[in-house]
Design a protein around this motif. Structure first.
Motif, PDB file in Angstrom:
ATOM      1  N   ALA A 233       1.029  -1.174  -0.048  1.00  0.00           N
ATOM      2  CA  ALA A 233       0.023   0.187   0.174  1.00  0.00           C
ATOM      3  C   ALA A 233       0.772   1.218   0.077  1.00  0.00           C
ATOM      4  CB  ALA A 233      -1.029  -0.024   1.352  1.00  0.00           C
ATOM      5  N   ALA A 234       0.299   2.235  -0.622  1.00  0.00           N
ATOM      6  CA  ALA A 234       1.076   3.808  -0.776  1.00  0.00           C
ATOM      7  C   ALA A 234       1.478   4.137   0.725  1.00  0.00           C
ATOM      8  CB  ALA A 234       0.196   4.686  -1.527  1.00  0.00           C
ATOM      9  N   GLU A 235       0.594   4.060   1.797  1.00  0.00           N
ATOM     10  CA  GLU A 235       0.807   4.416   2.999  1.00  0.00           C
ATOM     11  C   GLU A 235       1.992   3.748   3.609  1.00  0.00           C
ATOM     12  OE1 GLU A 235      -1.619   2.487   6.482  1.00  0.00           O
ATOM     13  OE2 GLU A 235      -2.989   2.042   4.507  1.00  0.00           O
ATOM     14  N   PHE A 236       2.649   2.470   3.207  1.00  0.00           N
ATOM     15  CA  PHE A 236       3.486   2.047   3.770  1.00  0.00           C
ATOM     16  C   PHE A 236       4.828   2.634   2.827  1.00  0.00           C
ATOM     17  CE2 PHE A 236       0.813  -1.422   4.905  1.00  0.00           C
ATOM     18  CZ  PHE A 236       1.043  -1.472   6.178  1.00  0.00           C
ATOM     19  N   VAL A 237       4.729   2.778   1.686  1.00  0.00           N
ATOM     20  CA  VAL A 237       5.596   3.409   1.023  1.00  0.00           C
ATOM     21  C   VAL A 237       6.133   5.006   1.478  1.00  0.00           C
ATOM     22  CG1 VAL A 237       6.347   4.453  -1.473  1.00  0.00           C
ATOM     23  CG2 VAL A 237       5.351   2.296  -1.225  1.00  0.00           C
ATOM     24  N   GLU A 238       5.095   5.652   1.767  1.00  0.00           N
ATOM     25  CA  GLU A 238       4.977   7.073   2.642  1.00  0.00           C
ATOM     26  C   GLU A 238       5.728   6.915   3.872  1.00  0.00           C
ATOM     27  OE1 GLU A 238       3.736  11.358   2.796  1.00  0.00           O
ATOM     28  OE2 GLU A 238       3.311   9.872   1.105  1.00  0.00           O
ATOM     29  N   GLN A 239       5.489   5.871   4.778  1.00  0.00           N
ATOM     30  CA  GLN A 239       5.882   5.830   6.007  1.00  0.00           C
ATOM     31  C   GLN A 239       7.532   5.631   5.784  1.00  0.00           C
ATOM     32  OE1 GLN A 239       3.560   2.805   7.759  1.00  0.00           O
ATOM     33  NE2 GLN A 239       1.863   4.320   7.975  1.00  0.00           N
ATOM     34  N   ALA A 240       7.712   4.596   5.051  1.00  0.00           N
ATOM     35  CA  ALA A 240       9.149   4.363   4.808  1.00  0.00           C
ATOM     36  C   ALA A 240      10.158   5.368   4.325  1.00  0.00           C
ATOM     37  CB  ALA A 240       9.380   3.138   3.979  1.00  0.00           C
ATOM     38  N   MET A 242       9.412   8.602   4.355  1.00  0.00           N
ATOM     39  CA  MET A 242       9.400  10.043   5.213  1.00  0.00           C
ATOM     40  C   MET A 242      10.233   9.662   6.334  1.00  0.00           C
ATOM     41  SD  MET A 242       8.143  12.371   3.796  1.00  0.00           S
ATOM     42  CE  MET A 242       6.912  12.480   2.261  1.00  0.00           C
ATOM     43  N   GLN A 243      10.257   8.464   6.910  1.00  0.00           N
ATOM     44  CA  GLN A 243      11.168   7.944   8.130  1.00  0.00           C
ATOM     45  C   GLN A 243      12.480   8.257   7.739  1.00  0.00           C
ATOM     46  OE1 GLN A 243       9.810   4.776  10.188  1.00  0.00           O
ATOM     47  NE2 GLN A 243      11.823   4.424  11.282  1.00  0.00           N
ATOM     48  N   ILE A 244      13.089   7.966   6.508  1.00  0.00           N
ATOM     49  CA  ILE A 244      14.240   8.046   5.938  1.00  0.00           C
ATOM     50  C   ILE A 244      14.882   9.482   5.931  1.00  0.00           C
ATOM     51  CG2 ILE A 244      15.834   7.899   4.081  1.00  0.00           C
ATOM     52  CD1 ILE A 244      15.891   5.463   5.687  1.00  0.00           C
ATOM     53  N   LEU A 245      13.640  10.200   5.535  1.00  0.00           N
ATOM     54  CA  LEU A 245      13.969  11.721   5.275  1.00  0.00           C
ATOM     55  C   LEU A 245      14.306  12.595   6.661  1.00  0.00           C
ATOM     56  CD1 LEU A 245      11.531  12.708   2.467  1.00  0.00           C
ATOM     57  CD2 LEU A 245      14.032  12.219   2.214  1.00  0.00           C
ATOM     58  N   ASP A 246      13.124  12.054   7.692  1.00  0.00           N
ATOM     59  CA  ASP A 246      13.192  12.716   8.880  1.00  0.00           C
ATOM     60  C   ASP A 246      14.569  12.275   9.678  1.00  0.00           C
ATOM     61  OD1 ASP A 246      10.872  13.651   8.674  1.00  0.00           O
ATOM     62  OD2 ASP A 246       9.521  12.412   9.792  1.00  0.00           O
ATOM     63  N   GLN A 247      14.986  10.885   9.590  1.00  0.00           N
ATOM     64  CA  GLN A 247      16.252  10.618  10.388  1.00  0.00           C
ATOM     65  C   GLN A 247      17.407  11.067   9.858  1.00  0.00           C
ATOM     66  OE1 GLN A 247      16.373   6.628   9.349  1.00  0.00           O
ATOM     67  NE2 GLN A 247      14.858   5.966  11.016  1.00  0.00           N
ATOM     68  N   VAL A 252      11.519  16.746   1.924  1.00  0.00           N
ATOM     69  CA  VAL A 252      11.060  16.001   0.810  1.00  0.00           C
ATOM     70  C   VAL A 252      11.129  16.810  -0.332  1.00  0.00           C
ATOM     71  CG1 VAL A 252       8.724  16.884   0.989  1.00  0.00           C
ATOM     72  CG2 VAL A 252       8.832  14.798   0.239  1.00  0.00           C
ATOM     73  N   HIS A 253      11.557  17.969  -0.601  1.00  0.00           N
ATOM     74  CA  HIS A 253      11.581  18.644  -1.857  1.00  0.00           C
ATOM     75  C   HIS A 253      12.976  18.400  -2.127  1.00  0.00           C
ATOM     76  CE1 HIS A 253       7.914  20.547  -0.854  1.00  0.00           C
ATOM     77  NE2 HIS A 253       8.414  21.372   0.306  1.00  0.00           N
ATOM     78  N   ALA A 254      13.839  17.734  -1.713  1.00  0.00           N
ATOM     79  CA  ALA A 254      15.249  17.322  -2.181  1.00  0.00           C
ATOM     80  C   ALA A 254      15.183  16.193  -3.117  1.00  0.00           C
ATOM     81  CB  ALA A 254      16.190  17.074  -1.120  1.00  0.00           C
ATOM     82  N   ILE A 255      14.086  15.558  -2.972  1.00  0.00           N
ATOM     83  CA  ILE A 255      13.928  14.246  -3.719  1.00  0.00           C
ATOM     84  C   ILE A 255      13.785  14.988  -5.396  1.00  0.00           C
ATOM     85  CG2 ILE A 255      12.507  12.208  -4.485  1.00  0.00           C
ATOM     86  CD1 ILE A 255      11.613  12.220  -1.370  1.00  0.00           C
ATOM     87  N   HIS A 276       1.448  11.836  -5.694  1.00  0.00           N
ATOM     88  CA  HIS A 276       0.928  12.608  -4.412  1.00  0.00           C
ATOM     89  C   HIS A 276       2.089  13.612  -4.382  1.00  0.00           C
ATOM     90  CE1 HIS A 276      -0.547  13.909  -0.635  1.00  0.00           C
ATOM     91  NE2 HIS A 276       0.685  13.699  -0.079  1.00  0.00           N
ATOM     92  N   HIS A 277       3.326  13.017  -4.626  1.00  0.00           N
ATOM     93  CA  HIS A 277       4.434  14.350  -4.218  1.00  0.00           C
ATOM     94  C   HIS A 277       5.116  14.836  -5.703  1.00  0.00           C
ATOM     95  CE1 HIS A 277       4.811  13.520  -0.111  1.00  0.00           C
ATOM     96  NE2 HIS A 277       4.376  12.442  -0.350  1.00  0.00           N
ATOM     97  N   GLN A 278       4.285  14.392  -6.901  1.00  0.00           N
ATOM     98  CA  GLN A 278       4.611  15.002  -8.173  1.00  0.00           C
ATOM     99  C   GLN A 278       6.299  14.634  -8.439  1.00  0.00           C
ATOM    100  OE1 GLN A 278       3.411  19.036  -7.671  1.00  0.00           O
ATOM    101  NE2 GLN A 278       1.536  18.613  -9.100  1.00  0.00           N
ATOM    102  N   LEU A 279       6.525  13.464  -8.327  1.00  0.00           N
ATOM    103  CA  LEU A 279       7.887  12.738  -8.605  1.00  0.00           C
ATOM    104  C   LEU A 279       7.964  11.906  -9.597  1.00  0.00           C
ATOM    105  CD1 LEU A 279       8.829  12.132  -4.611  1.00  0.00           C
ATOM    106  CD2 LEU A 279       9.646  13.918  -6.147  1.00  0.00           C
TER     107      LEU A 279
END
Length: 349
Positions: A233-240, A242-247, A252-255, A276-279
């Motif tokens: 699911a997309a929510e698991f991709v999002e969580q993974a 975003m957690q890497i980014l936060d750590q 997110v704009h650096a992607i 969702h993030h236009q990537l």
């Protein structure tokens, strides 16, 4: 740059054809339009109401060139203007090719540069009215666009421009050292500093606020390599992600984009995250991934499933031009993530 050019008279249609040829020679993707009476081999008919044509142009192209009066262009675009960060470049050229006028999105959208480029090709006088250009001051929004930097706060950008026009000092913190090398003279009004009333901060971390008013510019230099189980699911991709980014204190704009193996090209969870993030999402074959040299984690299980011993790390490096792996494979529920950074060459081409 994807361009649409439109004309309304016979003389205008002839100039429109010339513009299409000139812009195509400059490697723009350029399409010309005219009313049915003046369309031909080079020009398509508008084919709908002019209002709807303009709406479609705003949705589908980076630049619109009107061959005709400025008033026609202004009335046409008025219902569709959103913001200077989203609107396409809009230029108006009179049908005698006397003047090319930058009307909308001069800096971020590139209308000023397009106006000057177009004027040279058709022998017109370019008309650019933005204050920073007229006063030969550093234009931070133009700089951000040219260097593929995400501009986080338009109000702060306006404050920077206003200060420079008022001959005040704007301080600069460049964590990369790539955009303003120490040996290169800084633009007028810009000064290196770690504190001050107003300043620009170039960093992957958009939470840094070294100045009382800080304009954060985030280099789009990170490639996320991703692997996942089927139907994650997309929510698991999002969580993974975003957690890497936060750590790592990455915005997110650096992607710049996400990358994976071609087996995941239609993976809905990843595609939804990217939408969702236009990537951008790029995928590679197992053979392409296997050819990448580096110190990568290796998994026999992953190789049995995909044909290559590691997906996320190899995809991250392959997707980042001359990239360097800065976050090795991290494992989350149903998702693996790695991050590579592009080294140099951040300017848009």
């Amino acid at each position: 740059m994807k361009l649409w050019v439109v004309a309304f008279t016979r003389r205008g249609a002839r100039l429109c054809s010339k513009i299409v040829d000139s812009m195509t020679e400059l490697e723009h993707e350029c399409t010309g339009f005219a009313s049915a009476a003046y369309a031909g081999e080079k020009l398509q008919t508008i084919g709908t109401s002019f209002s709807e044509w303009t709406n479609q142009a705003f949705l589908n192209v980076q630049g619109i060139i009107f061959v005709g009066a400025c008033g026609i262009a202004v009335r046409a675009i008025a219902p569709y203007i959103i913001s200077k960060t989203k609107d396409p470049a809009v230029v108006a050229v009179d049908e005698h090719a006397n003047f090319a006028v930058s009307l909308l999105s001069g800096h971020i959208g590139g209308a000023n540069a397009l106006t000057i480029e177009l004027a040279k090709r058709i022998g017109a006088t370019p008309v650019v009215s933005t204050a920073t250009d007229l006063n030969h001051r550093f234009a931070v929004d133009c700089f951000a666009e040219e260097n593929n930097l995400y501009l986080c706060d338009m109000q702060a950008a306006k404050a920077v421009s206003a200060a420079l026009l008022d001959d005040k000092t704007v301080f600069l913190q460049d964590d990369f050292g790539e955009f303003f090398p120490q040996e290169t003279p800084l633009p007028q009004g810009i000064q290196f500093g770690a504190s001050g009333e107003l300043g620009i901060c170039i960093s992957l971390d958009d939470t840094q606020k070294p100045f009382s008013v800080t304009l954060n510019l985030v280099p789009k230099v990170l490639t996320i390599g991703i692997g996942c189980r089927k139907n994650t699911a997309a929510e698991f991709v999002e969580q993974a992600v975003m957690q890497i980014l936060d750590q790592n204190q990455f915005s997110v704009h650096a992607i710049k984009k996400l990358c994976s193996i071609d087996l995941k090209a239609q993976e809905n969870g990843i595609l939804e995250f990217c939408r969702h993030h236009q990537l951008q999402f790029s995928t590679y074959s197992a053979q392409e991934l296997e050819q990448i040299q580096g110190d990568f984690a290796s998994s026999d299980f992953v190789k049995d499933i995909t044909g290559v011993d590691n997906v996320c790390e190899r995809a991250a490096v392959l997707g980042s031009t001359s990239g360097k792996l800065i976050v090795k494979k991290q494992v989350f529920p149903s998702v693996t993530v790695a991050v590579a950074i592009q080294i140099g060459g951040n300017k848009k081409t």
